[in-house]
Design a protein around this motif. Sequence first.
Motif, mmCIF file in Angstrom:
data_model
loop_
_atom_site.group_PDB
_atom_site.id
_atom_site.type_symbol
_atom_site.label_atom_id
_atom_site.label_comp_id
_atom_site.label_asym_id
_atom_site.label_seq_id
_atom_site.Cartn_x
_atom_site.Cartn_y
_atom_site.Cartn_z
ATOM 1 N N MET A 37 11.435 -2.343 -1.838
ATOM 2 C CA MET A 37 9.995 -2.605 -1.956
ATOM 3 C C MET A 37 9.243 -1.809 -0.887
ATOM 4 S SD MET A 37 7.926 -6.236 -1.713
ATOM 5 C CE MET A 37 8.814 -6.936 -3.101
ATOM 6 N N GLY A 38 8.201 -1.088 -1.309
ATOM 7 C CA GLY A 38 7.448 -0.264 -0.380
ATOM 8 C C GLY A 38 6.386 -1.052 0.365
ATOM 9 N N ALA A 39 5.683 -0.347 1.270
ATOM 10 C CA ALA A 39 4.676 -1.001 2.102
ATOM 11 C C ALA A 39 3.547 -1.577 1.256
ATOM 12 C CB ALA A 39 4.128 0.004 3.114
ATOM 13 N N PHE A 40 3.097 -0.854 0.230
ATOM 14 C CA PHE A 40 2.005 -1.352 -0.598
ATOM 15 C C PHE A 40 2.421 -2.595 -1.375
ATOM 16 C CE2 PHE A 40 -0.360 -1.138 -4.730
ATOM 17 C CZ PHE A 40 -1.582 -1.539 -4.234
ATOM 18 N N GLU A 41 3.622 -2.581 -1.932
ATOM 19 C CA GLU A 41 4.093 -3.733 -2.691
ATOM 20 C C GLU A 41 4.189 -4.976 -1.802
ATOM 21 O OE1 GLU A 41 4.684 -0.198 -4.850
ATOM 22 O OE2 GLU A 41 5.449 -0.687 -2.853
ATOM 23 N N ARG A 42 4.682 -4.786 -0.577
ATOM 24 C CA ARG A 42 4.760 -5.919 0.361
ATOM 25 C C ARG A 42 3.357 -6.423 0.709
ATOM 26 N NH1 ARG A 42 8.862 -2.629 2.535
ATOM 27 N NH2 ARG A 42 7.434 -1.808 4.125
ATOM 28 N N LEU A 43 2.436 -5.485 0.859
ATOM 29 C CA LEU A 43 1.055 -5.844 1.170
ATOM 30 C C LEU A 43 0.451 -6.696 0.054
ATOM 31 C CD1 LEU A 43 -1.012 -5.167 3.440
ATOM 32 C CD2 LEU A 43 -1.760 -3.229 2.035
ATOM 33 N N GLN A 44 0.717 -6.306 -1.192
ATOM 34 C CA GLN A 44 0.125 -6.992 -2.337
ATOM 35 C C GLN A 44 0.632 -8.416 -2.496
ATOM 36 O OE1 GLN A 44 -2.472 -5.062 -2.492
ATOM 37 N NE2 GLN A 44 -2.547 -5.235 -4.716
ATOM 38 N N GLU A 45 1.768 -8.738 -1.884
ATOM 39 C CA GLU A 45 2.270 -10.108 -1.948
ATOM 40 C C GLU A 45 1.315 -11.082 -1.250
ATOM 41 O OE1 GLU A 45 6.203 -9.934 -0.321
ATOM 42 O OE2 GLU A 45 7.100 -9.515 -2.292
ATOM 43 N N ARG A 46 0.430 -10.563 -0.393
ATOM 44 C CA ARG A 46 -0.516 -11.414 0.337
ATOM 45 C C ARG A 46 -1.874 -11.528 -0.367
ATOM 46 N NH1 ARG A 46 0.097 -7.872 5.428
ATOM 47 N NH2 ARG A 46 -2.087 -8.488 5.714
ATOM 48 N N LEU A 47 -2.033 -10.861 -1.508
ATOM 49 C CA LEU A 47 -3.328 -10.865 -2.182
ATOM 50 C C LEU A 47 -3.736 -12.272 -2.615
ATOM 51 C CD1 LEU A 47 -5.777 -9.410 -3.399
ATOM 52 C CD2 LEU A 47 -4.399 -8.965 -5.450
ATOM 53 N N PRO A 88 -4.493 -6.335 1.642
ATOM 54 C CA PRO A 88 -4.171 -6.093 0.231
ATOM 55 C C PRO A 88 -5.393 -5.660 -0.569
ATOM 56 C CG PRO A 88 -4.233 -8.443 0.681
ATOM 57 C CD PRO A 88 -4.343 -7.748 2.010
ATOM 58 N N LEU A 89 -5.130 -5.004 -1.689
ATOM 59 C CA LEU A 89 -6.168 -4.500 -2.593
ATOM 60 C C LEU A 89 -6.304 -5.421 -3.798
ATOM 61 C CD1 LEU A 89 -5.359 -0.689 -2.917
ATOM 62 C CD2 LEU A 89 -7.614 -1.575 -2.386
#
Length: 494
Positions: free
Chosen positions: A1-11, A159-160
């Motif tokens: 899992m990349g940095a963006f995917e990990r970030l999106q887990e917090r959306l 997150p986006l």
Amino acid sequence: MGAFERLQERLGDALDANVPGSTVEHVVVALPSYSMSATLLSHYRSRLAALEHRFLLGALQAGRIPGVHVVLVTSRDPGEVVLDYHARLADPHAPEGVRRRLSCLVVPDDSPRGVAAKLLDRPDLLTELRDRIGGRVALVEPWNVTAAEVEVAVALDAPLNGPAPQMWPLGFKSSARRLFREAGVPVPCGEEGVHDGTDVAAAVARMRRSRPDLDRLVVKVDDSGSGDGNRVVSTRDDRGEPLGEAVLAAQVLRGAPDWFLRDLAAGGVVEELVDGPRVTSPSAQVDLLPGGGVRLLATHEQVLGGAQRQEFVGSRFPADSAYAADLARHVSAVARLLARAGAVGRLAVDFVAVEDAGGWRLNALDLNLRKGGTSHSFAALRHLVPGCYDADRGRWVAEHDGGPRCYRSSDGVVDPVWLGLDPGRAIEAVADAGLAFDHEQGVGVVLHMMAALAVEGRVGVTAIGRTVDEADRLFAAVPDALRAAARRPGSRTR
């Protein structure tokens, strides 16, 4: 899992903080980056900053969410007068509190690029923005998502609220037609994957097998928006006879500008121009939620203009109740497919509706996997007149009085007489004419895009009423109020 995917887990957690009444301290980074094709950006270069300022209508949420801090990233400062105006709209009783939670990060760059790309050129401003977040819960609210928006989000550790960039092409015209068919949503007779006049002519020859009466059609560039990449052409000669394939191939795109031919070479669609005794252009919007949920937001009637009536110039809310429920059903079918694929954020589908002896027929035309031309006006309604969209009755129901609300909105209210009109005088003129938004009644006029007054005498207007007629009357009264203001001494921006 990349940095963006990990970030999106917090959306999901960030969105949970960003709800009416929430006192959780959090930051919404409003990123109106408009990461679109170079052609589209060049066409809108003079008003890009003003378009960015439309996100200030979304910042009206600060009046309903005590814990939110909104930071608008923009290429031009809208000015204190405009920011104070939005603070008063958000909370007329305590505008100072809203104003402390509403700020801008200005990236001074007037090039025809999205503001995300401009921000990435300024690591010092990225650092400043991250410092403003200060470790609080945060989310980035983009207009659309490409690699540039992802890079900004990762740099901010926020997150986006939008789909992964690899999904962006799903909103292209060819991809949208395929997705509509998969969802069981009707589309006009047509073909995707055309690149030039020869492709268009061959597609027309195949279309004529099922539609021998085919006449006018629309050629659309895949990567375009607001009808800017649409071209209406005829497949018949002056006597009404069908043009042969060779003649059609040579003539169908004759006179098209170079940019259109260049962009079409990357892909496009050709569709029958749907027509009839009565034709409308409705749309429907949903939010795609983390975890696969779908929330129906609204339906609209689009107002189209331009020489070929293909350009989006404004909207009316809500859509006609005769087919509003069908719009909701169709957009929900498309949304469920995209939600299963992992998309989040705003989705809108544009339709054409034709009334005949059998009633109304709907065909889907375009898919916008992003915010669109109705996002900011709907934000004004939902934040100034809190309530909900009743899909069964096709109307907005206000919380405080249970009554309906409608609006008429446009980014294209323009008059050369207003060129250079000071935004403060424009705001005063609307108030002096008795048109300003009245929070007690939940009706009135809201201005946006006031930066465009300085470059082309343009302003955005959203007029909210209890009926369609009231909204139209309020909207129609604005130009006279602004003309009167423009004639007064000292009305020009210094």
